[in-house]
Every structure is written in structure tokens, then in C-alpha cells.
Design an enzyme around this catalytic site. Structure first.
Site: not given
Ligand code: AR6
Length: 170
Positions: A11, A24, A34, A117, A120
């Protein structure tokens, strides 16, 4: 009419108005998508995230994309999967809804989502994809988004999205 597509790849490489991060609640970085977004955007992204004072699960907040090809990053916080009875479905839907609201606010017309989601945080991938597609289909026309892609990082996720996107009942 807005276009929904499943694409494979990273992405961080996409030239779109906004990419969505699976963050998070701290918004201070992590692993998975992330980590990849923070590495590619550069340290300015962490500085911008610090000013946001975190984000509740099921919500999202926007920053610039800095060194990314994308102009914006929408940092969405998906739920950790606890078996499905802790409101996980609604919280996940909230991430997609909130990102489409952010798209309207900043005027983003092309947006790319990862499978929030499902890494992890262990949300079952097919269940997550159904929620993602149904939520986006119900909200996209009012968001101004014309091109929306679901970015699939592995072949199983791609297969799920391709199959579900061909089902117009969702
Ligand atoms: N491009 C697109 N998708 C990716 C990429 C990438 N470069 N890298 C991974 N994915 P995850 P979560 C996929 O674990 O489950 C972080 O530490 C991956 O294959 O990134 O929401 C955060 O800081 C999976 O399908 O996010 C949080 O603490 C999807 O992105 C926590 O992980 C999501 O996997 C969030 O967990």
C-alpha cells in the site's frame, strides 16, 4: 458510479489521494502495514501522529502522507479479535465509515485500504472483508470517493476480496 477493486501489493507504493493505515490506539507506530507506512513516509509522520493524542478503536484520524506518493494517511484503529462477541464487527465497520468521512472532509477521491485487523489483531479475513465491502458499498456514494481499492498483501486475501466483490448482494 464509484469503482471498488481488489489489488495486490504494498500500500505504501500507491499513488492515490489517501491510504489507510491499520494503526493502534497510540498512533505511534508498530509492525505490519503500520511499520511499513511509517518507514516509507519518514519521521515527519511520527511527529504528526504525536500531535493527535491517540485514537479510539473503531475511529480514524488523518495526517499528511509526507514522503509517500499518497497525499493523506488515514490512521484507523481496528479491533483486536476476541471471538466476535465484544463488538468487533461494529468497531471494524466504524473504521471504514470514519475513513470515508475523512475522505469527504479532505476531498480525497481515490482511497486505498489494507485489510484492517486481519494481521496481528487476528480478525478472521473473510468476515473482515464482508464487513469492509458492505460498509464501503453503503457509504461510498456520499463520500465523494470515486476509486476505492482494497490492497491485499497475500494471495488468500486477494482471493477472498475478488470473490466477495463479484457478489452484488453484499
Ligand atoms: N501493504 C498492504 N497490506 C499490508 C502491508 C503493506 N505494506 N503490510 C502488511 N499488510 P497488520 P492489524 C497487511 O498486522 O491486524 C501494528 O503493529 C497484512 O497482511 O498490519 O490491524 C499496529 O501498530 C494484513 O492483511 O494490522 C497495531 O498494533 C493487514 O495488512 C497492529 O499491528 C493488517 O495487518 C494492528 O493490527
Amino acid at each position: 458510479m464509484a469503482q471498488l477493486t481488489a489489488v495486490s501489493g504494498d500500500i505504501t507504493q500507491l499513488t492515490v489521494d489517501a491510504i489507510v493505515n491499520a494503526a493502534n490506539e497510540s498512533l505511534l507506530g508498530g509492525g505490519g502495514v503500520d511499520g511499513a507506512i511509517h518507514r516509507a513516509a519518514g519521521p515527519e509522520l511520527l511527529e504528526a501522529c504525536r500531535k493527535l493524542n491517540g485514537c479510539a478503536t473503531g475511529e480514524a484520524k488523518a495526517t499528511p502522507g509526507f514522503r509517500l506518493p499518497a497525499r493523506w494517511v488515514f490512521h484507523a484503529v481496528g479491533p483486536v479479535w476476541h471471538g466476535g462477541s465484544q463488538g468487533e464487527d461494529e468497531l471494524l465497520a466504524g473504521c471504514y465509515r470514519r475513513c470515508l468521512e475523512l475522505a469527504l472532509e479532505v476531498g480525497a477521491r481515490s482511497v486505498a485500504f489494507p485489510a484492517i485487523s486481519t494481521g496481528v489483531y487476528r480478525f478472521p479475513p473473510e468476515r473482515a472483508a464482508k464487513i469492509a465491502i458492505a460498509t464501503v458499498r453503503s457509504r461510498i456514494e456520499s463520500s465523494g470517493v470515486k476509486e476505492l481499492s482494497f490492497v491485499c498483501f497475500n494471495s488468500e486475501t486477494l482471493r477472498i476480496y475478488q470473490h466477495l466483490l463479484s457478489d452484488t448482494r453484499l
